[in-house]
Design an enzyme around this catalytic site. Structure first.
Site, PDB file in Angstrom:
ATOM      1  N   GLY A  98       0.795  -1.223   0.000  1.00 15.58           N
ATOM      2  CA  GLY A  98       0.000   0.000   0.000  1.00 15.58           C
ATOM      3  C   GLY A  98       0.826   1.271   0.000  1.00 15.58           C
ATOM      4  O   GLY A  98       0.284   2.363   0.149  1.00 15.58           O
ATOM      5  N   GLY A 100       3.020   2.063  -2.594  1.00 16.11           N
ATOM      6  CA  GLY A 100       3.434   2.391  -3.956  1.00 16.11           C
ATOM      7  C   GLY A 100       4.623   1.598  -4.443  1.00 16.11           C
ATOM      8  O   GLY A 100       5.043   1.756  -5.600  1.00 16.11           O
ATOM      9  N   TYR A 136      -4.161  -4.297  -9.971  1.00 12.23           N
ATOM     10  CA  TYR A 136      -4.065  -4.433 -11.425  1.00 12.23           C
ATOM     11  C   TYR A 136      -5.168  -3.659 -12.139  1.00 12.23           C
ATOM     12  O   TYR A 136      -4.936  -3.069 -13.189  1.00 12.23           O
ATOM     13  CB  TYR A 136      -4.061  -5.910 -11.830  1.00 12.23           C
TER      14      TYR A 136
END
Length: 172
Positions: A98, A100, A136
Protein backbone atom coordinates in the site's frame (compact mmCIF):
# COMPACT_ATOMS: atom_id res chain seq x y z
CA UNK A 1 1.12 5.96 2.62
CA UNK A 2 3.72 6.88 -0.06
CA UNK A 3 6.79 4.80 -0.86
CA UNK A 4 9.76 5.53 1.41
CA UNK A 5 11.83 8.50 0.23
CA UNK A 6 14.98 6.39 0.11
CA UNK A 7 13.36 3.66 -2.01
CA UNK A 8 15.51 2.41 -4.85
CA UNK A 9 14.49 0.04 -7.66
CA UNK A 10 17.36 -1.91 -9.21
CA UNK A 11 18.15 -5.14 -11.02
CA UNK A 12 18.57 -8.06 -8.69
CA UNK A 13 21.92 -9.69 -8.09
CA UNK A 14 22.98 -13.13 -6.95
CA UNK A 15 23.69 -11.70 -3.50
CA UNK A 16 19.98 -10.78 -3.22
CA UNK A 17 18.76 -14.37 -3.62
CA UNK A 18 18.48 -15.28 0.10
CA UNK A 19 16.11 -12.34 0.68
CA UNK A 20 14.30 -13.03 -2.62
CA UNK A 21 13.71 -16.61 -1.50
CA UNK A 22 12.36 -15.34 1.85
CA UNK A 23 9.88 -13.13 -0.01
CA UNK A 24 8.82 -16.05 -2.19
CA UNK A 25 8.11 -18.07 0.94
CA UNK A 26 6.23 -15.09 2.42
CA UNK A 27 4.09 -14.96 -0.73
CA UNK A 28 3.41 -18.70 -0.53
CA UNK A 29 2.24 -18.29 3.07
CA UNK A 30 -0.02 -15.41 2.00
CA UNK A 31 -1.39 -17.55 -0.84
CA UNK A 32 -2.05 -20.38 1.64
CA UNK A 33 0.44 -22.78 0.04
CA UNK A 34 3.77 -22.62 1.89
CA UNK A 35 4.39 -26.33 1.31
CA UNK A 36 4.39 -25.73 -2.45
CA UNK A 37 7.74 -23.90 -2.42
CA UNK A 38 10.31 -26.49 -3.46
CA UNK A 39 12.65 -24.08 -5.25
CA UNK A 40 15.98 -23.74 -3.46
CA UNK A 41 18.67 -21.08 -3.35
CA UNK A 42 20.91 -23.43 -5.34
CA UNK A 43 18.20 -23.76 -7.99
CA UNK A 44 17.79 -20.00 -8.13
CA UNK A 45 21.55 -19.42 -8.40
CA UNK A 46 21.80 -21.90 -11.26
CA UNK A 47 18.67 -20.66 -13.06
CA UNK A 48 19.26 -16.93 -12.61
CA UNK A 49 23.04 -16.64 -12.64
CA UNK A 50 24.39 -19.84 -14.19
CA UNK A 51 25.65 -20.25 -17.76
CA UNK A 52 22.13 -19.99 -19.25
CA UNK A 53 20.05 -17.64 -17.04
CA UNK A 54 16.29 -18.08 -17.48
CA UNK A 55 14.92 -15.37 -15.20
CA UNK A 56 15.65 -11.87 -14.04
CA UNK A 57 14.28 -9.73 -11.26
CA UNK A 58 14.09 -6.27 -9.83
CA UNK A 59 14.25 -5.41 -6.15
CA UNK A 60 12.81 -2.49 -4.22
CA UNK A 61 14.99 -1.55 -1.28
CA UNK A 62 15.79 1.11 1.23
CA UNK A 63 19.06 1.60 3.06
CA UNK A 64 17.22 1.30 6.38
CA UNK A 65 15.04 -1.74 5.68
CA UNK A 66 16.79 -3.61 2.89
CA UNK A 67 14.76 -5.40 0.23
CA UNK A 68 11.03 -4.80 0.62
CA UNK A 69 9.81 -6.26 -2.66
CA UNK A 70 10.68 -8.09 -5.85
CA UNK A 71 9.38 -8.52 -9.37
CA UNK A 72 10.63 -11.75 -10.95
CA UNK A 73 10.16 -12.20 -14.71
CA UNK A 74 11.29 -14.24 -17.68
CA UNK A 75 11.06 -14.08 -21.45
CA UNK A 76 8.35 -16.19 -23.03
CA UNK A 77 7.09 -16.53 -26.56
CA UNK A 78 3.64 -16.22 -28.05
CA UNK A 79 3.00 -17.90 -31.38
CA UNK A 80 0.59 -15.08 -32.17
CA UNK A 81 2.50 -12.10 -30.80
CA UNK A 82 6.16 -13.11 -30.57
CA UNK A 83 8.43 -12.12 -27.68
CA UNK A 84 6.69 -11.44 -24.41
CA UNK A 85 7.69 -10.96 -20.82
CA UNK A 86 6.03 -13.03 -18.14
CA UNK A 87 5.83 -11.54 -14.65
CA UNK A 88 6.04 -14.61 -12.43
CA UNK A 89 5.76 -12.86 -9.09
CA UNK A 90 5.37 -9.35 -7.79
CA UNK A 91 5.90 -9.47 -4.03
CA UNK A 92 5.94 -6.66 -1.51
CA UNK A 93 6.47 -7.59 2.11
CA UNK A 94 3.26 -7.28 4.09
CA UNK A 95 4.39 -4.29 6.17
CA UNK A 96 5.20 -2.26 3.03
CA UNK A 97 2.06 -3.00 1.00
CA UNK A 98 0.00 0.00 0.00
CA UNK A 99 3.01 2.33 -0.17
CA UNK A 100 3.43 2.39 -3.96
CA UNK A 101 6.33 -0.05 -4.01
CA UNK A 102 4.36 -2.58 -6.06
CA UNK A 103 3.62 0.05 -8.70
CA UNK A 104 7.30 0.98 -8.95
CA UNK A 105 8.27 -2.68 -9.36
CA UNK A 106 5.56 -3.14 -11.99
CA UNK A 107 6.88 -0.03 -13.76
CA UNK A 108 10.35 -1.63 -13.84
CA UNK A 109 8.95 -4.75 -15.51
CA UNK A 110 7.05 -2.65 -18.07
CA UNK A 111 10.28 -0.75 -18.79
CA UNK A 112 12.10 -4.08 -19.20
CA UNK A 113 9.40 -5.32 -21.61
CA UNK A 114 9.84 -2.15 -23.67
CA UNK A 115 13.64 -2.41 -23.52
CA UNK A 116 13.62 -6.00 -24.78
CA UNK A 117 11.06 -5.42 -27.52
CA UNK A 118 8.34 -7.54 -25.92
CA UNK A 119 4.94 -7.37 -27.57
CA UNK A 120 3.07 -8.40 -24.46
CA UNK A 121 3.42 -8.57 -20.67
CA UNK A 122 1.53 -11.37 -18.97
CA UNK A 123 0.97 -12.52 -15.39
CA UNK A 124 -1.55 -14.33 -13.23
CA UNK A 125 -3.45 -13.34 -10.13
CA UNK A 126 -5.45 -15.63 -7.87
CA UNK A 127 -9.21 -15.10 -8.12
CA UNK A 128 -9.52 -14.55 -4.34
CA UNK A 129 -6.62 -12.07 -4.07
CA UNK A 130 -8.77 -8.93 -4.04
CA UNK A 131 -5.95 -6.52 -3.08
CA UNK A 132 -3.86 -7.67 -6.07
CA UNK A 133 -6.87 -7.63 -8.40
CA UNK A 134 -7.64 -4.09 -7.25
CA UNK A 135 -4.02 -3.07 -7.87
CA UNK A 136 -4.07 -4.43 -11.43
CA UNK A 137 -7.43 -2.82 -12.17
CA UNK A 138 -6.17 0.55 -10.89
CA UNK A 139 -3.23 0.47 -13.31
CA UNK A 140 -5.55 -0.35 -16.21
CA UNK A 141 -4.58 -3.97 -16.75
CA UNK A 142 -6.81 -6.41 -18.60
CA UNK A 143 -7.76 -9.37 -16.42
CA UNK A 144 -8.92 -12.03 -18.83
CA UNK A 145 -11.79 -14.23 -17.58
CA UNK A 146 -11.72 -16.48 -20.66
CA UNK A 147 -8.50 -18.41 -20.08
CA UNK A 148 -7.92 -21.31 -17.72
CA UNK A 149 -4.46 -22.12 -16.45
CA UNK A 150 -3.01 -25.51 -17.34
CA UNK A 151 -0.45 -27.15 -15.09
CA UNK A 152 1.40 -30.45 -14.71
CA UNK A 153 3.33 -30.83 -11.45
CA UNK A 154 6.71 -32.55 -11.25
CA UNK A 155 4.90 -35.75 -10.17
CA UNK A 156 2.42 -35.36 -13.03
CA UNK A 157 5.27 -34.97 -15.51
CA UNK A 158 6.88 -38.17 -14.27
CA UNK A 159 3.58 -40.08 -14.39
CA UNK A 160 2.56 -38.82 -17.84
CA UNK A 161 2.75 -41.52 -20.54
CA UNK A 162 4.62 -40.05 -23.52
CA UNK A 163 4.66 -41.85 -26.85
CA UNK A 164 7.99 -43.75 -26.54
CA UNK A 165 9.06 -42.87 -30.10
CA UNK A 166 8.43 -39.18 -29.46
CA UNK A 167 10.30 -39.24 -26.17
CA UNK A 168 13.24 -41.05 -27.82
CA UNK A 169 13.33 -38.44 -30.59
CA UNK A 170 13.42 -35.63 -28.06
CA UNK A 171 16.19 -37.34 -26.08
CA UNK A 172 18.56 -37.29 -29.09
Amino acid sequence: MPAPATLRIRRGTEADLPRVHELIVELAVYERAPEEVTNTLADMRRDGFGPAPIFGFFVAETVEQGILGIALFYTAYSTWKGRMLYLEDLVVTEAARGTGIGRKLFDAVVAEARRTGAHRLKWQVLAWNEPAIGFYKRIGANLDPEWHNGNLTAADLQAYACDPAVEAAVAR
